[in-house]
Design a protein around this motif. Sequence first.
Motif, mmCIF file in Angstrom:
data_model
loop_
_atom_site.group_PDB
_atom_site.id
_atom_site.type_symbol
_atom_site.label_atom_id
_atom_site.label_comp_id
_atom_site.label_asym_id
_atom_site.label_seq_id
_atom_site.Cartn_x
_atom_site.Cartn_y
_atom_site.Cartn_z
ATOM 1 N N GLU A 27 0.849 -1.186 0.000
ATOM 2 C CA GLU A 27 0.000 0.000 0.000
ATOM 3 C C GLU A 27 0.885 1.237 0.000
ATOM 4 O OE1 GLU A 27 -2.976 0.131 3.081
ATOM 5 O OE2 GLU A 27 -3.876 -1.756 2.440
ATOM 6 N N GLN A 28 0.407 2.295 -0.641
ATOM 7 C CA GLN A 28 1.097 3.577 -0.700
ATOM 8 C C GLN A 28 0.152 4.651 -0.166
ATOM 9 O OE1 GLN A 28 4.287 3.628 -1.686
ATOM 10 N NE2 GLN A 28 4.238 1.463 -2.277
ATOM 11 N N ALA A 29 0.683 5.815 0.143
ATOM 12 C CA ALA A 29 -0.164 6.889 0.673
ATOM 13 C C ALA A 29 0.327 8.252 0.225
ATOM 14 C CB ALA A 29 -0.202 6.819 2.199
ATOM 15 N N VAL A 43 -19.762 22.111 -1.139
ATOM 16 C CA VAL A 43 -18.429 22.352 -0.592
ATOM 17 C C VAL A 43 -17.440 21.735 -1.592
ATOM 18 C CG1 VAL A 43 -18.441 20.277 0.887
ATOM 19 C CG2 VAL A 43 -16.876 22.150 1.397
ATOM 20 N N THR A 44 -16.414 22.519 -1.929
ATOM 21 C CA THR A 44 -15.388 22.058 -2.854
ATOM 22 C C THR A 44 -14.044 22.134 -2.146
ATOM 23 O OG1 THR A 44 -16.643 22.892 -4.740
ATOM 24 C CG2 THR A 44 -14.305 22.429 -5.106
ATOM 25 N N PHE A 45 -13.333 21.024 -2.135
ATOM 26 C CA PHE A 45 -11.996 20.981 -1.551
ATOM 27 C C PHE A 45 -10.998 21.306 -2.661
ATOM 28 C CE2 PHE A 45 -14.595 18.640 1.322
ATOM 29 C CZ PHE A 45 -14.102 18.989 2.571
ATOM 30 N N GLU A 46 -10.386 22.483 -2.554
ATOM 31 C CA GLU A 46 -9.422 22.956 -3.548
ATOM 32 C C GLU A 46 -8.021 22.684 -3.029
ATOM 33 O OE1 GLU A 46 -10.428 27.071 -4.233
ATOM 34 O OE2 GLU A 46 -12.308 26.520 -5.242
ATOM 35 N N VAL A 47 -7.271 21.889 -3.757
ATOM 36 C CA VAL A 47 -5.956 21.419 -3.315
ATOM 37 C C VAL A 47 -4.904 22.505 -3.504
ATOM 38 C CG1 VAL A 47 -4.151 19.688 -3.680
ATOM 39 C CG2 VAL A 47 -6.575 19.036 -3.799
ATOM 40 N N ALA A 48 -4.142 22.735 -2.438
ATOM 41 C CA ALA A 48 -3.054 23.713 -2.476
ATOM 42 C C ALA A 48 -1.691 23.035 -2.542
ATOM 43 C CB ALA A 48 -3.118 24.623 -1.251
ATOM 44 N N GLU A 49 -1.555 21.885 -1.866
ATOM 45 C CA GLU A 49 -0.276 21.172 -1.818
ATOM 46 C C GLU A 49 -0.515 19.673 -1.768
ATOM 47 O OE1 GLU A 49 2.353 22.319 1.380
ATOM 48 O OE2 GLU A 49 1.951 24.443 1.067
ATOM 49 N N THR A 50 0.484 18.933 -2.225
ATOM 50 C CA THR A 50 0.458 17.473 -2.190
ATOM 51 C C THR A 50 1.711 16.968 -1.500
ATOM 52 O OG1 THR A 50 -0.746 17.397 -4.284
ATOM 53 C CG2 THR A 50 0.417 15.390 -3.638
ATOM 54 N N LYS A 51 1.552 15.949 -0.664
ATOM 55 C CA LYS A 51 2.690 15.299 -0.007
ATOM 56 C C LYS A 51 2.585 13.796 -0.273
ATOM 57 C CE LYS A 51 6.056 14.532 2.990
ATOM 58 N NZ LYS A 51 7.401 14.550 2.536
ATOM 59 N N LYS A 52 3.446 13.297 -1.148
ATOM 60 C CA LYS A 52 3.500 11.863 -1.434
ATOM 61 C C LYS A 52 4.418 11.216 -0.397
ATOM 62 C CE LYS A 52 3.100 12.782 -6.319
ATOM 63 N NZ LYS A 52 3.857 12.811 -7.563
ATOM 64 N N LEU A 53 3.927 10.193 0.274
ATOM 65 C CA LEU A 53 4.707 9.549 1.320
ATOM 66 C C LEU A 53 5.572 8.429 0.749
ATOM 67 C CD1 LEU A 53 2.089 9.400 4.217
ATOM 68 C CD2 LEU A 53 3.645 11.245 3.560
ATOM 69 N N GLY A 54 6.717 8.234 1.403
ATOM 70 C CA GLY A 54 7.638 7.181 1.004
ATOM 71 C C GLY A 54 7.881 6.215 2.149
ATOM 72 N N PRO A 55 8.707 5.200 1.939
ATOM 73 C CA PRO A 55 8.940 4.166 2.958
ATOM 74 C C PRO A 55 9.343 4.722 4.328
ATOM 75 C CG PRO A 55 9.930 3.512 0.882
ATOM 76 C CD PRO A 55 9.447 4.930 0.703
ATOM 77 N N GLU A 67 0.806 2.085 8.468
ATOM 78 C CA GLU A 67 0.746 2.871 9.696
ATOM 79 C C GLU A 67 1.797 3.965 9.616
ATOM 80 O OE1 GLU A 67 0.987 2.394 14.529
ATOM 81 O OE2 GLU A 67 0.525 0.631 13.320
ATOM 82 N N LEU A 68 1.330 5.210 9.738
ATOM 83 C CA LEU A 68 2.236 6.349 9.669
ATOM 84 C C LEU A 68 3.154 6.403 10.879
ATOM 85 C CD1 LEU A 68 -0.120 9.295 8.613
ATOM 86 C CD2 LEU A 68 1.404 7.965 7.160
ATOM 87 N N ALA A 69 4.368 6.863 10.660
ATOM 88 C CA ALA A 69 5.278 7.157 11.766
ATOM 89 C C ALA A 69 4.744 8.383 12.500
ATOM 90 C CB ALA A 69 6.687 7.422 11.236
ATOM 91 N N ASP A 70 4.975 8.441 13.801
ATOM 92 C CA ASP A 70 4.504 9.577 14.604
ATOM 93 C C ASP A 70 5.025 10.898 14.054
ATOM 94 O OD1 ASP A 70 3.100 7.887 16.281
ATOM 95 O OD2 ASP A 70 4.660 7.850 17.828
ATOM 96 N N GLU A 71 6.288 10.914 13.613
ATOM 97 C CA GLU A 71 6.887 12.143 13.080
ATOM 98 C C GLU A 71 6.166 12.597 11.809
ATOM 99 O OE1 GLU A 71 8.761 9.197 13.369
ATOM 100 O OE2 GLU A 71 9.407 9.656 15.419
ATOM 101 N N THR A 72 5.768 11.637 10.987
ATOM 102 C CA THR A 72 5.054 11.951 9.752
ATOM 103 C C THR A 72 3.699 12.567 10.069
ATOM 104 O OG1 THR A 72 6.151 10.120 8.621
ATOM 105 C CG2 THR A 72 4.136 10.981 7.599
ATOM 106 N N ARG A 73 2.962 11.926 10.964
ATOM 107 C CA ARG A 73 1.639 12.432 11.355
ATOM 108 C C ARG A 73 1.749 13.844 11.926
ATOM 109 N NH1 ARG A 73 -1.438 8.593 12.139
ATOM 110 N NH2 ARG A 73 -0.036 7.402 13.471
#
Length: 171
Positions: A27-29, A43-55, A67-73
């Motif tokens: 799985e990826q996130a 209601v329209t969610f207009e995207v300002a930024e994207t953060k692609k997560l890695g290993p 499961e996200l790392a605490d630092e990532t969250r």
Amino acid sequence: MKAFLKLENGALDDLMAHLLPSGSEEEQAAFLFARAVRSDHQVTFEVAETKKLGPGDFIVQQDDYLELADETRAALIKRAHDIDMSLVELHSHPGPWPAGFSYADRLGLQETVPHMWWRLKKRPYLAIVVAKSGFDALLWLDNPNIPRPLDGIVEGSRMLKPTNFSLGGWG
């Protein structure tokens, strides 16, 4: 009230390439930072930024669980707070199944959404799961315990609708 996620042209294909990379079984996130723009009936969610997560952003990354790392969250929450945006969580289910949130996803969201709601000053939270066959989405617009459907993802003239498999089985 209708609810849509609005993406720039090409953004969906870019996200799908990240979330469902060829040959990957894990799985990826990714997370989107979006402003919820409300009118009387939409209601329209207009995207300002994207953060692609890695290993390095996960403590667990398997073919059926993330499961996200605490630092990532913490970094995601801080960024959303700093720029006054809602978070849109996206993750993938790389198997051959229709798009829908798993039991583990639902348990995680029942814990995560109220926490995010509190940390981000009652801003809406949107979760999307993608599969090769499409996507499903749950939106917490006015209550951190009761999700509602997303009506679609809009990218240019393209409108994609979620499966809505997960909404009926919530709770």
